[in-house]
Design an enzyme around this catalytic site. Structure first.
Site, mmCIF file in Angstrom:
data_model
loop_
_atom_site.group_PDB
_atom_site.id
_atom_site.type_symbol
_atom_site.label_atom_id
_atom_site.label_comp_id
_atom_site.label_asym_id
_atom_site.label_seq_id
_atom_site.Cartn_x
_atom_site.Cartn_y
_atom_site.Cartn_z
ATOM 1 N N PHE A 237 0.863 -1.191 0.000
ATOM 2 C CA PHE A 237 0.000 0.000 0.000
ATOM 3 C C PHE A 237 0.899 1.240 0.000
ATOM 4 O O PHE A 237 1.861 1.311 0.782
ATOM 5 C CB PHE A 237 -0.882 -0.039 1.251
ATOM 6 C CG PHE A 237 -1.973 0.986 1.256
ATOM 7 C CD1 PHE A 237 -3.131 0.798 0.523
ATOM 8 C CD2 PHE A 237 -1.853 2.142 2.003
ATOM 9 C CE1 PHE A 237 -4.146 1.749 0.531
ATOM 10 C CE2 PHE A 237 -2.859 3.097 2.014
ATOM 11 C CZ PHE A 237 -4.009 2.900 1.279
ATOM 12 N N ASP B 54 1.655 -5.427 8.504
ATOM 13 C CA ASP B 54 0.517 -4.511 8.427
ATOM 14 C C ASP B 54 -0.735 -5.369 8.254
ATOM 15 O O ASP B 54 -0.865 -6.102 7.262
ATOM 16 C CB ASP B 54 0.708 -3.545 7.259
ATOM 17 C CG ASP B 54 -0.383 -2.474 7.196
ATOM 18 O OD1 ASP B 54 -1.517 -2.758 7.635
ATOM 19 O OD2 ASP B 54 -0.094 -1.376 6.684
ATOM 20 N N TYR C 10 -10.877 1.040 10.613
ATOM 21 C CA TYR C 10 -12.099 1.532 9.944
ATOM 22 C C TYR C 10 -12.542 0.614 8.818
ATOM 23 O O TYR C 10 -13.549 0.857 8.192
ATOM 24 C CB TYR C 10 -11.945 2.969 9.449
ATOM 25 C CG TYR C 10 -10.729 3.284 8.601
ATOM 26 C CD1 TYR C 10 -10.668 2.895 7.274
ATOM 27 C CD2 TYR C 10 -9.653 3.988 9.133
ATOM 28 C CE1 TYR C 10 -9.558 3.190 6.496
ATOM 29 C CE2 TYR C 10 -8.542 4.292 8.373
ATOM 30 C CZ TYR C 10 -8.495 3.882 7.045
ATOM 31 O OH TYR C 10 -7.394 4.171 6.288
ATOM 32 N N LYS C 11 -11.765 -0.456 8.567
ATOM 33 C CA LYS C 11 -12.157 -1.407 7.523
ATOM 34 C C LYS C 11 -13.042 -2.482 8.153
ATOM 35 O O LYS C 11 -14.179 -2.211 8.527
ATOM 36 C CB LYS C 11 -10.904 -1.954 6.848
ATOM 37 C CG LYS C 11 -10.173 -0.841 6.075
ATOM 38 C CD LYS C 11 -8.792 -1.200 5.605
ATOM 39 C CE LYS C 11 -8.182 -0.025 4.844
ATOM 40 N NZ LYS C 11 -6.730 -0.078 4.773
ATOM 41 N N ARG D 211 -13.099 -3.472 -6.548
ATOM 42 C CA ARG D 211 -12.958 -4.326 -5.352
ATOM 43 C C ARG D 211 -14.330 -4.594 -4.729
ATOM 44 O O ARG D 211 -15.147 -3.684 -4.587
ATOM 45 C CB ARG D 211 -12.052 -3.662 -4.308
ATOM 46 C CG ARG D 211 -10.626 -3.460 -4.770
ATOM 47 C CD ARG D 211 -9.727 -3.061 -3.607
ATOM 48 N NE ARG D 211 -10.221 -1.879 -2.891
ATOM 49 C CZ ARG D 211 -9.629 -1.334 -1.834
ATOM 50 N NH1 ARG D 211 -8.506 -1.874 -1.350
ATOM 51 N NH2 ARG D 211 -10.123 -0.261 -1.247
HETATM 52 C C1 LIG Z 1 -5.988 1.138 4.736
HETATM 53 C C2 LIG Z 1 -4.515 0.935 4.873
HETATM 54 C C3 LIG Z 1 -3.740 1.880 5.535
HETATM 55 C C4 LIG Z 1 -4.372 3.131 6.071
HETATM 56 O O1 LIG Z 1 -3.463 4.029 6.544
HETATM 57 P P1 LIG Z 1 -3.986 5.316 7.349
HETATM 58 O O2 LIG Z 1 -2.751 5.927 7.838
HETATM 59 O O3 LIG Z 1 -4.874 4.830 8.442
HETATM 60 O O4 LIG Z 1 -4.736 6.168 6.386
HETATM 61 C C5 LIG Z 1 -2.385 1.621 5.681
HETATM 62 N N1 LIG Z 1 -1.828 0.502 5.181
HETATM 63 C C6 LIG Z 1 -2.555 -0.424 4.507
HETATM 64 C C7 LIG Z 1 -1.914 -1.654 3.990
HETATM 65 C C8 LIG Z 1 -3.918 -0.215 4.333
HETATM 66 O O5 LIG Z 1 -4.632 -1.112 3.663
#
Ligand SMILES: *Cc1c(COP(=O)(O)O)cnc(C)c1O
Length: 401
Positions: A115, A186, A211-212, A360
Site C-alpha cells: 500500500f 501490516d 475503519y475497515k 474491489r
Molecule cells: C488502509 C490501509 C492503511 C491506512 O493508513 P492510514 O494511515 O490509516 O490512512 C495503511 N496501510 C494499509 C496496507 C492499508 O490497507
C-alpha cells in the site's frame, strides 16, 4: 453464544444499512448501531456532563490500552501488547523507526506492491536517517530470497489491498528471524476479516487499521502491536508524554513507560476510541473462524457466478482463486472499471475502484447475505450487457475512488 453457527448476514440488524448492498467493508465498514448509541452517550453524558472529571470517572485515560486488548483478542495477541491510537501510517513510522534503531542493520525490505502509504513512510524514514538505511522493494514472490544478513526489518502487508493475495505469516516471519531480521506486519486488510495468530507466529511488530473490517468509523484509531519480549528492549522514537513512565509527574526528562504503553504518544482520541470500542462488541458474538468460513462461502460464490454468468464481458478475476491464499475481498479488472463501479453504486450496490482498472468487492458476513452476492453479480451482468455504464456521470472521476 460463540459456538452457535450463524448464517451469513446474521448480524445485519446490528448495522445501519437499510436496503444497501454493501460490498465495501474492506475499505470503510458500515455504522454499527452500538457505535451510534455510544457516541451519543460519550458526547452528551461523559463529555457534556462529566467535563474533565470523566478522565477518571470513565477511565478515558486508559482507553487506548483497553481497546488495544480487545483488538488483541482478534489478532491472536495476549493482553498488554496492543495500543489503539494514531493512524496506520503513523503507527508504522513509530514501530519501523524503533525497530531499525534497535537492529543497527542497514536495509528495510518491503513489497513493491505494498500500500503506497507504507512505502512512503519507509522512504521518509530512510531519508530522515540520512540514507544510512535503504528501502528495498521487491515483488511478493521474491521477498523470501531477498532477506539477507543486512536486513534490519521486513515490512509486509498480510493481505494485499489490490489483489487480496495473502502471505503465509508463519513462514515469512520464520524466514526473517532465521536471518536475524525483525518482522513487522501490516494487518489493515486482515483484522476482523480472518483469524490472525500474532503470538503463535512469533511476530515482532504489527500495525493495523480499524475503519475497515472492524467498522470503527472514518479515520478510526489504528493500532500498534509490540511482542512482550521486545517491549522493554526497544526505545520509542516518537517520545510523547502519554508514553512516559509518569506523565502526571510532569518531569522535564523523558523516561519510557513500562510495557506497551511506551508506544503511546499523545492524548487518546476518546471520541473515536469509544466508537471503535462499541464497534468491537459484535465480535463477542461471532468468532473469526466462523467469519472466515462464511467470507469464503460468499467470495467463492461470487467468483463462481462471475465465471459462469459474466464470461466474455471483459472481466478478469485478479485475486487468487485458491481460497486459502485469498483475503476477504475479490478484485475484478475491466478497462471501464471506474464507470462500471459508479453504475453499481448508482443502484445502491457499493464497492470501490483502485487505479488503473480494479473493482474491489469486500466480503463481510456479519451483515452480508448470499442474496447480496447474487444481486451484485446480476447487476454487473446487466450493466455490462446493456452498456449502461457508458454515461457522462459515471465516467467523470471523483477525487476519492
Ligand atoms: C488502509 C490501509 C492503511 C491506512 O493508513 P492510514 O494511515 O490509516 O490512512 C495503511 N496501510 C494499509 C496496507 C492499508 O490497507
Amino acid at each position: 453464544m460463540k459456538n452457535t453457527p450463524h448464517a451469513p448476514g446474521a448480524c445485519r440488524d446490528r448495522f445501519v444499512l437499510g436496503k444497501t448492498v454493501y460490498m465495501n467493508g474492506n475499505s470503510l465498514g458500515p455504522l454499527p448501531r452500538a457505535a451510534q448509541a455510544r457516541i451519543r452517550d460519550v458526547v452528551d453524558t461523559q463529555w457534556g456532563e462529566g467535563f474533565s472529571r470523566s478522565w477518571n470517572r470513565y477511565d478515558w485515560i486508559n482507553i487506548a490500552q483497553r481497546v488495544g486488548d480487545r483488538i488483541g483478542g482478534l489478532v491472536g495477541a495476549a493482553p498488554g501488547q496492543i495500543t489503539a491510537g494514531d493512524s496506520t501510517s503513523v503507527c508504522l513510522f513509530k514501530l519501523a523507526a524503533a525497530a531499525v534503531r534497535h537492529s543497527g542493520r542497514t536495509r528495510i525490505l518491503t513489497d513493491a506492491g505494498n500500500f503506497p502509504t507504507d512505502l512512503y513512510v519507509l522512504q521518509g524514514l530512510a531519508h530522515l536517517l540520512g540514507e544510512k538505511v535503504d528501502v528495498r522493494a521487491e515483488p511478493a514472490d521474491r521477498i523470501g530470497a531477498a532477506i539477507t544478513d543486512d536486513t534490519a526489518l521486513v515490512v509486509l502487508t498480510h493481505v494485499d489491498y489490490k489483489t487480496s493475495a495473502m502471505y503465509d505469516m508463519a513462514a515469512i516471519t520464520a524466514a526473517a528471524h532465521a536471518r536475524g531480521a525483525i518482522m513487522l506486519w501490516d494487518l489493515s486488510h486482515s483484522t476482523g476479516a480472518l483469524p490472525v495468530h500474532l503470538d503463535d507466529c512469533e511476530v515482532d511488530f504489527a500495525v493495523g487499521c480499524s475503519y475497515k473490517y472492524l467498522n470503527g468509523g472514518p479515520g478510526a484509531p489504528a493500532f500498534s502491536y509490540v511482542a512482550k519480549r521486545l517491549q522493554e528492549v526497544i526505545v520509542p522514537v516518537v517520545t510523547g508524554w502519554m508514553g512516559h513512565r509518569t506523565p502526571f509527574a510532569f518531569s522535564g526528562e523523558y523516561e519510557p513507560a513500562a510495557g506497551i504503553r511506551r508506544t503511546s504518544v499523545g492524548t487518546p482520541e476518546v471520541l473515536a476510541q469509544s466508537v471503535l470500542d462499541a464497534s468491537l462488541d459484535v465480535f463477542d458474538e461471532i468468532g473469526l473462524d466462523e467469519i472466515r468460513d462464511q467470507s469464503l462461502l460468499l467470495s467463492n460464490l461470487f467468483i463462481e457466478r462471475v465465471d459462469r454468468d459474466c464470461a466474455g464481458l471483459g472481466l478478469t478475476v485478479a485475486s487468487p482463486r485458491d481460497a486459502q491464499r485469498r483475503g476477504s475481498h475479490v478484485a475484478l479488472t475491466h478497462e471501464q472499471g471506474y464507470a462500471i463501479m459508479q453504475a453499481l453504486i448508482a443502484r445502491d450496490i457499493i464497492g470501490d475502484f483502485r487505479a488503473p482498472d480494479l473493482m474491489r468487492f469486500g466480503f463481510t458476513p456479519l451483515y452480508q447475505t448470499l442474496d447480496d452476492v447474487h444481486a451484485t453479480v446480476d447487476a454487473l451482468h446487466d450493466i455490462l450487457t446493456t452498456g449502461s455504464w457508458n454515461r457522462p456521470e459515471f465516467l467523470q472521476r471523483s477525487f476519492v475512488t
